[in-house]
Design a protein around this motif. Structure first.
Motif, PDB file in Angstrom:
ATOM      1  N   ASP A   1      13.143  41.149  54.399  1.00  0.00           N
ATOM      2  CA  ASP A   1      13.125  40.436  53.114  1.00  0.00           C
ATOM      3  C   ASP A   1      13.616  41.335  51.987  1.00  0.00           C
ATOM      4  OD1 ASP A   1      12.133  38.257  54.416  1.00  0.00           O
ATOM      5  OD2 ASP A   1      10.131  38.322  53.531  1.00  0.00           O
ATOM      6  N   ALA A   2      13.126  42.578  51.979  1.00  0.00           N
ATOM      7  CA  ALA A   2      13.541  43.533  50.946  1.00  0.00           C
ATOM      8  C   ALA A   2      15.038  43.801  51.032  1.00  0.00           C
ATOM      9  CB  ALA A   2      12.756  44.830  51.105  1.00  0.00           C
ATOM     10  N   TYR A   3      15.565  43.835  52.249  1.00  0.00           N
ATOM     11  CA  TYR A   3      17.003  44.053  52.458  1.00  0.00           C
ATOM     12  C   TYR A   3      17.819  42.990  51.734  1.00  0.00           C
ATOM     13  CZ  TYR A   3      21.421  44.299  55.113  1.00  0.00           C
ATOM     14  OH  TYR A   3      22.737  44.387  55.483  1.00  0.00           O
ATOM     15  N   LEU A   4      17.473  41.721  51.946  1.00  0.00           N
ATOM     16  CA  LEU A   4      18.210  40.634  51.305  1.00  0.00           C
ATOM     17  C   LEU A   4      17.992  40.626  49.796  1.00  0.00           C
ATOM     18  CD1 LEU A   4      17.521  37.711  53.828  1.00  0.00           C
ATOM     19  CD2 LEU A   4      19.519  39.214  53.728  1.00  0.00           C
ATOM     20  N   ASP A   5      16.741  40.800  49.386  1.00  0.00           N
ATOM     21  CA  ASP A   5      16.401  40.762  47.970  1.00  0.00           C
ATOM     22  C   ASP A   5      17.149  41.844  47.193  1.00  0.00           C
ATOM     23  OD1 ASP A   5      14.939  41.321  45.474  1.00  0.00           O
ATOM     24  OD2 ASP A   5      13.487  39.874  46.193  1.00  0.00           O
ATOM     25  N   LEU A   6      17.069  43.086  47.678  1.00  0.00           N
ATOM     26  CA  LEU A   6      17.678  44.194  46.944  1.00  0.00           C
ATOM     27  C   LEU A   6      19.199  44.165  47.005  1.00  0.00           C
ATOM     28  CD1 LEU A   6      15.191  47.099  47.749  1.00  0.00           C
ATOM     29  CD2 LEU A   6      15.420  45.788  45.634  1.00  0.00           C
ATOM     30  N   LEU A   7      19.788  43.767  48.141  1.00  0.00           N
ATOM     31  CA  LEU A   7      21.249  43.637  48.197  1.00  0.00           C
ATOM     32  C   LEU A   7      21.735  42.624  47.167  1.00  0.00           C
ATOM     33  CD1 LEU A   7      22.309  43.653  51.976  1.00  0.00           C
ATOM     34  CD2 LEU A   7      22.615  45.459  50.276  1.00  0.00           C
ATOM     35  N   ASN A   8      20.987  41.548  47.019  1.00  0.00           N
ATOM     36  CA  ASN A   8      21.359  40.526  46.044  1.00  0.00           C
ATOM     37  C   ASN A   8      21.263  41.070  44.613  1.00  0.00           C
ATOM     38  OD1 ASN A   8      22.111  37.778  45.405  1.00  0.00           O
ATOM     39  ND2 ASN A   8      20.028  37.515  44.650  1.00  0.00           N
ATOM     40  N   ARG A   9      20.149  41.742  44.304  1.00  0.00           N
ATOM     41  CA  ARG A   9      19.968  42.304  42.963  1.00  0.00           C
ATOM     42  C   ARG A   9      21.017  43.368  42.656  1.00  0.00           C
ATOM     43  NH1 ARG A   9      14.377  41.486  40.940  1.00  0.00           N
ATOM     44  NH2 ARG A   9      13.149  40.425  42.546  1.00  0.00           N
ATOM     45  N   ILE A  10      21.314  44.216  43.638  1.00  0.00           N
ATOM     46  CA  ILE A  10      22.307  45.277  43.443  1.00  0.00           C
ATOM     47  C   ILE A  10      23.689  44.677  43.221  1.00  0.00           C
ATOM     48  CG2 ILE A  10      23.507  47.170  44.621  1.00  0.00           C
ATOM     49  CD1 ILE A  10      20.744  47.871  45.885  1.00  0.00           C
ATOM     50  N   GLY A  11      24.022  43.631  43.995  1.00  0.00           N
ATOM     51  CA  GLY A  11      25.309  42.956  43.810  1.00  0.00           C
ATOM     52  C   GLY A  11      25.443  42.361  42.423  1.00  0.00           C
ATOM     53  N   ASN A  12      24.356  41.738  41.937  1.00  0.00           N
ATOM     54  CA  ASN A  12      24.376  41.158  40.590  1.00  0.00           C
ATOM     55  C   ASN A  12      24.534  42.241  39.529  1.00  0.00           C
ATOM     56  OD1 ASN A  12      23.981  38.638  41.705  1.00  0.00           O
ATOM     57  ND2 ASN A  12      21.772  38.631  41.374  1.00  0.00           N
TER      58      ASN A  12
ATOM     59  N   CYS B   1      16.235  52.880  52.885  1.00  0.00           N
ATOM     60  CA  CYS B   1      17.421  53.678  52.561  1.00  0.00           C
ATOM     61  C   CYS B   1      18.102  54.243  53.802  1.00  0.00           C
ATOM     62  CB  CYS B   1      17.053  54.820  51.621  1.00  0.00           C
ATOM     63  SG  CYS B   1      16.774  54.303  49.921  1.00  0.00           S
ATOM     64  N   THR B   2      17.306  54.598  54.820  1.00  0.00           N
ATOM     65  CA  THR B   2      17.909  55.161  56.032  1.00  0.00           C
ATOM     66  C   THR B   2      18.810  54.148  56.724  1.00  0.00           C
ATOM     67  OG1 THR B   2      15.984  54.525  57.370  1.00  0.00           O
ATOM     68  CG2 THR B   2      15.979  56.731  56.429  1.00  0.00           C
ATOM     69  N   VAL B   3      18.558  52.848  56.498  1.00  0.00           N
ATOM     70  CA  VAL B   3      19.353  51.802  57.145  1.00  0.00           C
ATOM     71  C   VAL B   3      20.538  51.371  56.271  1.00  0.00           C
ATOM     72  CG1 VAL B   3      19.319  49.438  58.067  1.00  0.00           C
ATOM     73  CG2 VAL B   3      17.390  50.969  58.467  1.00  0.00           C
TER      74      VAL B   3
END
Length: 441
Positions: free
Chosen positions: A203-214, A257-259
């Motif tokens: 869940d954090a993976y999707l959430d943070l990728l989305n926020r970082i992209g924005n 972060c390691t992933v």
């Protein structure tokens, strides 16, 4: 002579995932044990749309689904203790009775949506999981709708394998969901999503990728989170001490972060006070708000240059154009020759399409489909005619070598190009044409 087989690898693939999956993580969590399969289905159908099923058969094989999403196949077949169809379908009891009385029970036309997988499919078709579903209209304006089902329809088919039968599912995605996969998406990797399931960080993976992209779109490379918010994103419980909570957040963020460190260069978490001079950021914590010193999480990463953004956008547009163009050619062929194709297997339909495309038949239709797709994806005609000419020169060359050498075939769901010293396999037509273009040069 047995030639070595070389799978063709293209570097233009990043999985496009509907942003609404990330926006509505908490809504999915409310579904309890069903959330895991439902999210996996949305990731998998995004993969199907972009990479596995350009022919639009919308086929879901439980075995392939389980393998792709690192799920235990036997769990998908278990009967759900409280399937949603029981309370949603007014004829549920009648259907269950027919299923029980059928000579072949669940392996019959009276099969009900009762397993864990079937329940997830049924929910995606009949329940509005998210409160607000976002999509872009023709002017790129973001629109919100309050009720939304990801799938319009689900069916199943009993497919014979040897002396037994297995269940294959078919789904019809909502058109807005499909449009979002080429207009309103975040970029991720299915391998990393699966890898992060064990530490409960998908869940954090999707959430943070989305926020970082924005944030990248606004040329900002930092986001602030309250301690409660970052803990919720990372799926952590509430600790009684701030220090324990912060340590738990830091440990779990390090695992993330390691992933994903290679995808988001320089990604790190530090603890700050937003009242300090920390530059531009995105986040719910605002300047001037009194907070306990250094109990605000700030994630930062390397800022993307304009050239990096341009390359990333170009790569995405190229992949979207290639997949949508292939889809347009397939649809044109299926529409014109529907009578000829009626009753044929999926593999036979694919083979006939490839034979049609690598021929001089219906060139006018192919040219129109190219130009229409170009305008649809790039929204202008700049460079269209030049690109079209180059594209059909490659097609002409493919027709020429196929006519002379009969070196292109379709076997085991792959296109194969036979060369002197090897055979190269391709998942998609556009990959074959890319390789032929390299040979032609």
């Amino acid at each position: 002579m047995n030639l070595p087989t070389i799978p063709y690898h293209s570097d233009d693939f990043s999985l496009r995932i509907d942003k609404n999956v990330a926006f509505n993580i908490l809504s999915f969590r409310a579904l309890g044990d069903d959330a895991k399969i439902i999210k996996a289905l949305l990731i998998y159908t995004a993969l199907n749309h972009q990479e596995e099923d350009l022919f639009g058969f919308y086929r879901l094989d439980p075995k392939k689904f389980a393998k792709s999403m690192f799920l235990q196949e036997s769990h998908l077949y278990r009967l759900h203790p409280n399937p949603y169809f029981l309370t949603h379908d007014p004829r549920a009891q009648e259907k269950l009775e027919r299923e029980r009385n059928a000579p072949k029970g669940r392996m019959s036309e009276w099969r009900t949506w009762s397993t864990y997988l079937e329940n997830a499919l049924y929910i995606l078709t009949n329940q509005s999981i998210v409160d607000d579903y976002r999509f872009k209209d023709e002017t790129k304006t973001i629109i919100t709708t309050s009720r939304f089902n990801f799938f319009d329809e689900i069916t199943f088919k009993l497919e014979k394998t040897g002396k037994t039968y297995r269940v294959i599912y078919y789904y019809k995605p909502n058109k807005k969901y499909e449009e979002n996969l080429k207009q309103y998406f975040l970029l991720g990797e299915i391998k990393k999503y699966n890898q992060l399931k064990k530490p409960n960080l998908e869940d954090a993976y999707l959430d943070l990728l989305n926020r970082i992209g924005n944030a990248n779109a606004k040329n900002i490379n930092s986001i602030l989170f309250s301690l409660d918010t970052i803990s919720s994103i990372l799926g952590l419980k509430k600790y009684s001490k701030f220090s324990d909570q912060k340590r738990a957040v830091s440990r779990k963020f390090d695992k993330l972060c390691t992933v994903i460190g290679e995808d988001v260069k320089g990604l790190q978490l530090t603890w700050v006070n937003p009242n300090d001079n920390i530059g531009d950021y995105i986040g719910m914590v605002q300047h001037g708000v009194k907070v306990k010193v250094d109990n605000v999480a700030m994630i930062t990463w390397d800022r993307l240059s304009e050239e990096q953004k341009r390359k990333k956008d170009s790569k995405n547009f190229k992949n979207i154009f290639n997949t949508e163009l292939t889809r347009a050619f397939i649809q044109a062929y299926f529409n014109k020759y529907s009578g000829k194709l009626a009753g044929l297997s999926e593999d036979r339909k694919k083979q006939l399409f490839y034979e049609w495309f690598i021929s001089d038949v219906d060139n006018d239709i192919k040219e129109v489909k190219y130009e229409n797709t170009y305008l649809d994806i790039y929204k202008n005609s700049k460079g269209m005619h030049a690109h079209s000419r180059e594209f059909f020169k490659v097609v002409e060359y493919a027709i020429k070598i196929q006519t002379k050498y009969n070196c292109i075939s379709f076997e085991n769901d792959r296109l194969i190009l036979y060369l002197k010293d090897k055979r190269v396999t391709f998942k998609h037509l556009y990959q074959l044409l890319e390789h032929i273009e390299e040979i032609r040069k």
